[in-house]
Design a protein around this motif. Structure first.
Motif, PDB file in Angstrom:
ATOM      1  N   LEU A  81       0.830  -1.203   0.000  1.00  0.00           N
ATOM      2  CA  LEU A  81       0.000   0.000   0.000  1.00  0.00           C
ATOM      3  C   LEU A  81       0.868   1.258   0.000  1.00  0.00           C
ATOM      4  CD1 LEU A  81      -2.757  -1.105   2.526  1.00  0.00           C
ATOM      5  CD2 LEU A  81      -3.156  -0.458   0.152  1.00  0.00           C
ATOM      6  N   LYS A  82       1.918   1.228   0.798  1.00  0.00           N
ATOM      7  CA  LYS A  82       2.817   2.385   0.859  1.00  0.00           C
ATOM      8  C   LYS A  82       3.592   2.547  -0.445  1.00  0.00           C
ATOM      9  CE  LYS A  82       3.381   2.457   5.887  1.00  0.00           C
ATOM     10  NZ  LYS A  82       4.327   2.304   7.028  1.00  0.00           N
ATOM     11  N   GLU A  83       3.900   1.429  -1.091  1.00  0.00           N
ATOM     12  CA  GLU A  83       4.591   1.493  -2.377  1.00  0.00           C
ATOM     13  C   GLU A  83       3.718   2.210  -3.410  1.00  0.00           C
ATOM     14  OE1 GLU A  83       7.037  -1.688  -5.030  1.00  0.00           O
ATOM     15  OE2 GLU A  83       4.902  -2.140  -4.774  1.00  0.00           O
ATOM     16  N   ILE A  84       2.423   1.931  -3.378  1.00  0.00           N
ATOM     17  CA  ILE A  84       1.497   2.601  -4.301  1.00  0.00           C
ATOM     18  C   ILE A  84       1.385   4.079  -3.971  1.00  0.00           C
ATOM     19  CG2 ILE A  84      -0.910   2.710  -5.080  1.00  0.00           C
ATOM     20  CD1 ILE A  84      -1.099  -0.296  -4.525  1.00  0.00           C
ATOM     21  N   GLY A  85       1.493   4.399  -2.676  1.00  0.00           N
ATOM     22  CA  GLY A  85       1.396   5.798  -2.263  1.00  0.00           C
ATOM     23  C   GLY A  85       0.352   6.060  -1.194  1.00  0.00           C
ATOM     24  N   PHE A  86      -0.397   5.033  -0.803  1.00  0.00           N
ATOM     25  CA  PHE A  86      -1.422   5.209   0.221  1.00  0.00           C
ATOM     26  C   PHE A  86      -0.792   5.415   1.596  1.00  0.00           C
ATOM     27  CE2 PHE A  86      -3.693   2.531  -2.942  1.00  0.00           C
ATOM     28  CZ  PHE A  86      -4.768   3.375  -3.199  1.00  0.00           C
ATOM     29  N   LYS A  87      -1.536   6.073   2.466  1.00  0.00           N
ATOM     30  CA  LYS A  87      -1.173   6.129   3.880  1.00  0.00           C
ATOM     31  C   LYS A  87      -1.784   4.895   4.530  1.00  0.00           C
ATOM     32  CE  LYS A  87      -2.923  10.288   4.027  1.00  0.00           C
ATOM     33  NZ  LYS A  87      -3.433  11.590   4.528  1.00  0.00           N
ATOM     34  N   ALA A  88      -0.940   3.980   4.996  1.00  0.00           N
ATOM     35  CA  ALA A  88      -1.420   2.691   5.504  1.00  0.00           C
ATOM     36  C   ALA A  88      -1.213   2.580   7.005  1.00  0.00           C
ATOM     37  CB  ALA A  88      -0.703   1.545   4.798  1.00  0.00           C
TER      38      ALA A  88
END
Length: 266
Positions: A81-88
């Protein structure tokens, strides 16, 4: 004659006026309808653009994992998720724990974060068959409360995720229950599985009997293991063995041997 011609002329003039009015009315209606369609298309485009312009880093995604220490697989999903850019963020508690009781990938969202959900689904989910539930009590924009490895777009983590989807036999905990089979059948199967590398295998008696020859129950994300075990059982006296999910069981795999078990394996 002249009077008749005059009357006919008036009639033709009236007919001409009526035709002109009809044509003018049709043109006005067509123009109005076309304008309405353009407005509707504009609104639709605006909605699409709003969704497309919503960026992952504007969205907070929660991952539900009730364990005291998040599992390696949960941590892997967090990294993706963080790789995509989301705040996880990993959550150990949610307001709707019943939402977890499903074999389908399930995402919760609030009414005002439906567009956020669309972005998460577009970027992360690779299946069209997933559950979505509206819950106004959640704090995060979207919460992933249940998920299957094969439903996730793992990106650069795909190879590592596949290892979790196909764990080594020695890493899988298996409970074999005699649920009506011939005495000693469970122990015999445990020996067979041991030869296949399944070292974490234990044998017990079931509280209730089953009519089927063999049922394989698997925890979430152990479906591929269940498939492999079914092949082993089919080759060793349980050709009608089937598998199904049980998300609440303690062991990764539970095998029940029933009354119709007719193993001939040595």
């Amino acid at each position: 004659m002249e009077q008749g011609a005059l009357i006919m002329k008036k009639i033709l003039i009236i007919i001409g006026i009526i035709i002109i009015l009809v044509i003018a009315g049709w043109l006005v209606f067509a123009n109005f309808n076309n304008s309405a369609e353009k407005d509707e298309a504009t609104n639709q485009n605006q909605n699409v653009n709003q969704t497309l312009t919503l960026k992952p880093w504007e969205i907070t995604v929660g991952i539900y994992d009730p364990a005291e220490t998040p599992s390696p697989l949960t941590k892997l999903l967090e990294s993706r998720l963080k790789e995509i850019g989301f705040k996880a963020v990993i959550l150990s508690d949610i307001t709707d724990p019943q939402a977890v009781n499903t074999d389908k990938t399930t995402l919760l969202y609030r009414a005002e974060t439906e567009k956020d959900l669309a972005v998460v689904a577009s970027e992360l989910i690779v299946t069209n068959v997933y559950r979505r539930g509206q819950n106004q009590s959640i704090i995060e924009d979207v919460i992933i409360v249940a998920w299957n490895i094969e439903d996730i777009n793992w990106g650069s983590f795909a190879e590592l995720a596949d290892k979790y989807n196909h764990p080594k036999p020695e890493d899988v905990s298996i409970l074999i229950l005699n649920a009506g089979a011939k005495s000693g059948s469970a122990g015999q199967l445990a020996k067979i599985l041991g030869k296949e590398g399944h070292a974490k295998t234990k044998v017990e008696s079931a509280e209730t009997e089953i009519q089927e020859s063999a049922l394989i129950y698997y925890q979430r994300n152990y479906k591929e293991t269940a498939k492999d075990l079914r092949k082993i059982l089919a080759e060793n006296g349980y050709p009608e063995a089937t598998y199904r999910i049980d998300i609440n069981q303690a062991d990764n795999i539970v095998i029940k041997l029933g009354k119709q078990a007719t193993t001939t394996a040595e």
